[in-house]
Design an enzyme around this catalytic site. Structure first.
Site, PDB file in Angstrom:
ATOM      1  N   ASP A 155      24.610 -19.536  21.945  1.00 25.92           N
ATOM      2  CA  ASP A 155      23.379 -19.737  21.198  1.00 25.92           C
ATOM      3  C   ASP A 155      22.964 -21.198  21.436  1.00 25.92           C
ATOM      4  O   ASP A 155      23.737 -21.990  22.001  1.00 25.92           O
ATOM      5  CB  ASP A 155      23.641 -19.442  19.714  1.00 25.92           C
ATOM      6  CG  ASP A 155      22.401 -19.623  18.849  1.00 25.92           C
ATOM      7  OD1 ASP A 155      21.283 -19.386  19.361  1.00 25.92           O
ATOM      8  OD2 ASP A 155      22.547 -20.004  17.674  1.00 25.92           O
ATOM      9  N   ASP A 157      20.697 -23.440  18.867  1.00 26.03           N
ATOM     10  CA  ASP A 157      20.687 -24.259  17.646  1.00 26.03           C
ATOM     11  C   ASP A 157      22.031 -24.199  16.936  1.00 26.03           C
ATOM     12  O   ASP A 157      22.564 -23.126  16.662  1.00 26.03           O
ATOM     13  CB  ASP A 157      19.577 -23.786  16.703  1.00 26.03           C
ATOM     14  CG  ASP A 157      18.204 -23.958  17.320  1.00 26.03           C
ATOM     15  OD1 ASP A 157      17.860 -25.091  17.692  1.00 26.03           O
ATOM     16  OD2 ASP A 157      17.481 -22.942  17.450  1.00 26.03           O
TER      17      ASP A 157
END
Length: 602
Positions: A155, A157
């Site tokens: 991912d 963030d």
């Protein structure tokens, strides 16, 4: 934590216990006599083989001074067997029987056991026991051999990009502004500033009652962690609100993605501003005696927070000042470079837009960051990306504009938008345990991948860094060890039920509650650790173990391990396994008179 220091600690604990003299007849370490035996030794019985002199004077102010290690300590007693066992049971129950034995002073005996345990706990914590935990450790819930992992996914963030706490305050302030200007909430709410350490990840919010709380793995509310607005709700009121129980029914919290019909669980780091704004708005209405519907407030605050993201404010703030908001970008580069140089395939699946990811990655990794990745997918719409097969992949050109060609392959150097995991698996062939995916959101990032597709998963938990520092403090180590030992004493000595003994036990229970409050407040004064309630794992911790094979503070922890390393989960003792484990020696939890003999089984 170094293996050598762990070994030294284990040897120190065992040597301390095994060096104690043994009672005749039964092979029990002398310190395990009496209060440690399974039935608990009673005063007035045979003396220990140590032939120590008993001093049965009651200690002065022991309860008021829990840090004192002095005071009267009774001589060690034999565990009573055969005929005397029945007489002991009668004595404990308070029933009279014919005997020439001296009158038992239970109060003096209990305090003697207390002081003996206090001294034992103090002696069995070796110097340097603190600072054993390394914040850069990777912890294993499941066995993972990195040599079998060929593909690493990330991912963006709070995984590749870690953000400073100042971002939470910016999100809070902008959402508060939306609440006042767009939703026409009272201007007075603007006076509530962001409180950085108020909320903690993993909390539940009762939408209908407007209560923020911590729930354990068994769906019980931890008393003392229920807040209406910015003020705690008394335990008695909590019990009334939940019909005489602090248990939350399964159907209210069992939504797969953390939201039941009445409860919402806040699982990502971005939820901290939302919880704080909910508390502030609730507090304003209550303090000013304004009638309101908590359900409407929850929806409005959630929408205001969402507007910060939808309208792109957060992306704009970060892109305008990357140095202020993005942390440890050089470590992200080091991880990606190491994996790629060892021939591992890398991919990125994020909900963030390409322009935002591109600028952040160029800051952290360099202008050629896309060369590290075999597949890059932006605006993926997780968790829907993982659990439906509706949205097709679309390609973006170098300017970030959508293209209209049908996607027949996922090529290196290209940027893709949306899509779904079913097509991703077909186009890449990346399946099963040879894939390891990292993310910070247990539900949106990891749950589907582990449960439905068999990928390996790694949870990024930035709070580990702070919590590890707390666990490494001497205050925490001493408080927790004595809390465990005191709990063991309470369990063993509860058979003494005369009036004076009950008062002693009540004093111990009070001290136990105070110790629980101390250990809780070391993490967060309102809600404590995100991983544990008083004695149970939290609901968050349960999900962490369920949905992640590994968990760590940041992906930079990978730099501490070679790429053929195998992570082994520790065999932690189940309740029925308790005397076989070294840490039981200083917790008062030994439930067998044959501790020394059983230790050889290890």
């Amino acid at each position: 934590m170094s293996r050598k220091r762990l070994g030294d600690l284990g040897r120190a604990l065992w040597q301390k216990s095994s060096s104690a003299p043994l009672c005749a007849g039964l092979k029990i370490p002398a310190f395990a006599c009496g209060g440690f035996a399974s039935s608990g030794g009673a005063p007035g019985e045979h003396k220990c083989c140590k032939q120590g002199t008993s001093n049965n004077r009651a200690p002065t102010n022991v309860a008021a001074n829990p840090n004192s290690h002095s005071g009267a300590a009774a001589g060690h007693r034999h565990h009573v067997v055969g005929k005397l066992r029945g007489e002991e049971a009668l004595a404990k129950s308070g029933r009279a029987f014919s005997s020439t034995a001296p009158q038992i002073d239970h109060k003096t005996y209990l305090w003697a056991r207390y002081n003996e345990m206090k001294r034992l706990v103090h002696d069995l914590i070796p110097p340097g026991v603190c600072n054993l935990l390394n914040p850069s450790t990777i912890y294993a819930n499941n066995e993972v051999n990195l040599d079998e992992v060929d593909i690493y996914g990330f991912d963006y963030d709070y995984t590749l990009a870690l953000y400073s706490n100042s971002l939470n305050e910016m999100i809070y302030n902008k959402a508060r502004q939306f609440l006042v200007e767009h939703y026409k909430y009272p201007q007075g709410i603007s006076r509530y500033n962001y409180i950085p350490n108020f909320a903690a990840r993993g909390l539940h919010y009762d939408i209908q009652k407007g209560l923020l709380m911590k729930i354990d793995a068994f769906h019980y509310i931890q008393m003392g962690t229920v807040y209406r607005g910015l003020k705690p709700v008394p335990d008695e009121e909590v019990m009334q609100l939940y019909r005489g129980s602090n248990h939350v029914p399964l159907h209210q919290v069992s939504g797969f993605y953390g939201k039941g019909p009445k409860m919402k669980q806040f699982m990502d780091v971005f939820s901290l501003p939302e919880m704080t704004l909910l508390a502030a708005a609730n507090d304003y209405f209550i303090s000013n005696d304004i009638e309101y519907d908590p359900v409407h407030l929850y929806k409005d605050v959630s929408d205001a927070i969402a507007m910060v993201h939808i309208k792109g404010y957060m992306y704009k703030w970060i892109m305008q000042d990357l140095e202020k908001y993005i942390l440890r970008g050089d470590e992200t580069y080091a991880v990606l470079h190491r994996l790629a140089s060892h021939g591992k395939k890398l991919f990125l699946i994020t909900n963030s837009p390409f322009s935002f990811v591109d600028k952040g990655m160029k800051y952290m990794v360099g202008k050629d960051w896309r060369d590290f990745f075999d597949v890059v997918i932006v605006q993926a719409d997780k968790p829907h990306f993982f659990n439906d097969c509706v949205k097709p992949f679309r390609r973006l050109d170098s300017n970030g504009d959508l293209q209209w060609d049908k996607i027949k392959s996922l090529d290196k150097g290209q940027i893709y938008k949306q899509g779904n995991l079913v097509d991703f698996l077909k186009l890449t062939g990346w399946r099963g345990s040879k894939v390891l995916y990292f993310g910070d959101h247990l539900y949106s990032d990891l749950a589907d991948l582990m449960l439905r597709h068999g990928w390996r998963t790694g949870a990024i938990v930035p709070e580990l860094e702070v919590e590890t520092k707390v666990v490494n403090t001497e205050q925490y180590a001493q408080s927790l060890t004595w809390l465990q030992a005191l709990t063991g004493l309470l369990e063993r000595m509860q058979m003494y039920r005369d009036a004076e003994s009950k008062k002693v036990l009540q004093d111990w229970l009070k001290e136990r509650e105070e110790l629980r409050a101390v250990t809780k407040n070391l993490f967060n004064p309102q809600f404590g650790s995100i991983f544990r309630t008083c004695h149970n794992p939290t609901y968050f911790s349960r999900r962490l173990c369920r949905f992640s094979d590994l968990y760590m503070a940041s992906i930079s922890c990978l730099l501490n391990y070679d790429l053929s390393y195998t992570f082994y989960p520790r065999r932690t003792p189940l309740q029925h396994e308790a005397p076989l484990w070294m840490d039981q020696l200083c917790t008062g939890c030994m439930k067998t008179p044959f501790l020394e003999e059983m230790a050889h089984i290890r």
